[in-house]
Design an enzyme around this catalytic site. Structure first.
Site, PDB file in Angstrom:
ATOM      1  CB  VAL A 117      -0.940   0.182   1.274  1.00 20.13           C
ATOM      2  CG1 VAL A 117      -1.921  -1.174   1.163  1.00 20.13           C
ATOM      3  CG2 VAL A 117      -0.132  -0.045   2.522  1.00 20.13           C
ATOM      4  CG  LEU A 166       5.566  -0.496  -9.991  1.00 18.65           C
ATOM      5  CD1 LEU A 166       4.216  -0.826 -10.589  1.00 18.65           C
ATOM      6  CD2 LEU A 166       6.401   0.310 -10.838  1.00 18.65           C
ATOM      7  CE  LYS A 167       5.229   0.973   0.199  1.00 21.38           C
ATOM      8  NZ  LYS A 167       4.577   2.040   0.731  1.00 21.38           N
ATOM      9  CB  VAL A 168      11.148  -0.560  -3.224  1.00 24.48           C
ATOM     10  CG1 VAL A 168      10.683  -1.811  -1.953  1.00 24.48           C
ATOM     11  CG2 VAL A 168      11.378  -1.130  -4.469  1.00 24.48           C
TER      12      VAL A 168
END
Length: 322
Positions: A117, A166-168
């Site tokens: 998230v 994509l989150k990192v």
């Protein structure tokens, strides 16, 4: 649908709260008994073990502080994985590790989704947070109704591992932006500018950002309590740097960002809030970066709305989504 949730910390506890608020039958597990007691008082059931959670639930969600923690929990749950079981990994983790664990789940007939998230604890608390989901399209459509109860905007990113990648990246961008906001605020203070006016100038200009409009407020208040700590952000931006190195991208800013945050951790403690990083510049200049009228904690003032899938520009939309 019976849902299990492991990890009731700053983010996980708020996500699990959204499930309860939306009438989802929930069983929880956490190493901190006080967090579990709070959820039982709100109507959740308590798992006798993580393995039992997988055995008794249709979907198990994990939201844990590190790849090692996720691996340890999955090793406990794996004997109870069978066809029909779904594991949603909502931790921020390494894409190679989530793919490894997903393969183990799939070997047992289960299904894995990496779905971290983004948007901050205050938005996790109201169900307005954004969710990335990495899995095949059929699985995505199966879990989408649950994800739209956890968050507002849900993006299908591709196969398992893409969401974590994509989150990192987004956490790297947020950290770099935090550092530039700190430099801007301190420089404007040194130049004699009013800091409340500086905040507003940044907010209404091309220099604004999500980080500025949220974390700069906490910095100016003095609380700096963003509910995200230096050990966690160093894990995330380190994972981003590893992605770059694996793909032979000679980054220049990323190593500097890591070095600055490591220095902040050394000075202020492993579990210091990330916004404490501004203290390096306060100490170097002798300036106090404070202003009246800013909140001590972030509160999402947007009303909770039903979640929905978002699509990249030019993406072909499934018939069911039209």
């Amino acid at each position: 649908m019976e849902v299990g949730f492991i990890g009731l910390g700053n983010v996980g506890g708020k996500l699990a709260g959204s499930l309860l608020r939306n009438g989802i039958s929930l069983t929880v597990s956490d190493l901190k008994p006080d967090l579990v007691v709070d959820f039982t008082a709100r109507g959740a059931q308590v798992a006798e073990s993580t393995a039992a959670l997988m055995r008794d639930c249709d979907v198990v969600i994990t939201c844990l502080p590190s790849p090692a923690a996720s691996a340890a929990v999955m090793n406990e749950m794996l004997p109870e994985v069978r066809p029909g079981k779904i594991w949603l990994e909502m931790s921020t983790t390494d894409e190679a590790e989530i793919r490894r664990l997903a393969a183990l789940v799939e070997e047992k007939g289960g299904t894995a989704v990496d779905c971290p998230v983004s948007g901050g604890c205050h938005r996790a608390d109201t169900g307005n947070i954004s969710i990335f989901a990495g899995c095949d399209r059929a699985t995505f459509e199966q879990v989408l109704p649950l994800l739209t109860r956890l968050g507002r905007r849900v993006l299908h990113t591709g196969p398992v591992g893409t969401a974590s990648t994509l989150k990192v990246m987004t956490n790297y961008l947020a950290t770099a932006n935090l550092l530039t906001c700190c430099e801007a605020l301190v420089t404007m203070k040194a130049a004699g500018m009013d800091l409340a006016t500086t905040y507003e100038a940044m907010k209404i200009s091309s220099g604004t950002s999500f980080v500025h409009e949220t974390e700069s407020q906490l910095i100016l208040n003095g609380s700096r309590d963003v509910s995200f700590t230096m050990d966690l952000i160093l894990k995330d931006i380190g994972l981003f740097q590893e992605i770059a190195e694996r793909n032979d991208v000679p980054l220049e800013l990323s190593p500097m960002v890591i070095d600055i945050m490591k220095d902040g951790q050394k000075r202020y403690g492993e579990r210091a809030n990330t916004d404490d990083i501004i203290r390096r510049l306060e100490e170097a200049t002798g300036l106090s970066i404070l202003a009246d009228g800013f909140p001590a904690e972030l509160v999402d003032d947007e009303p909770e709305e039903p979640g929905y899938e978002v699509f990249p520009p030019g993406a072909e939309r499934p018939v069911a989504a039209e």
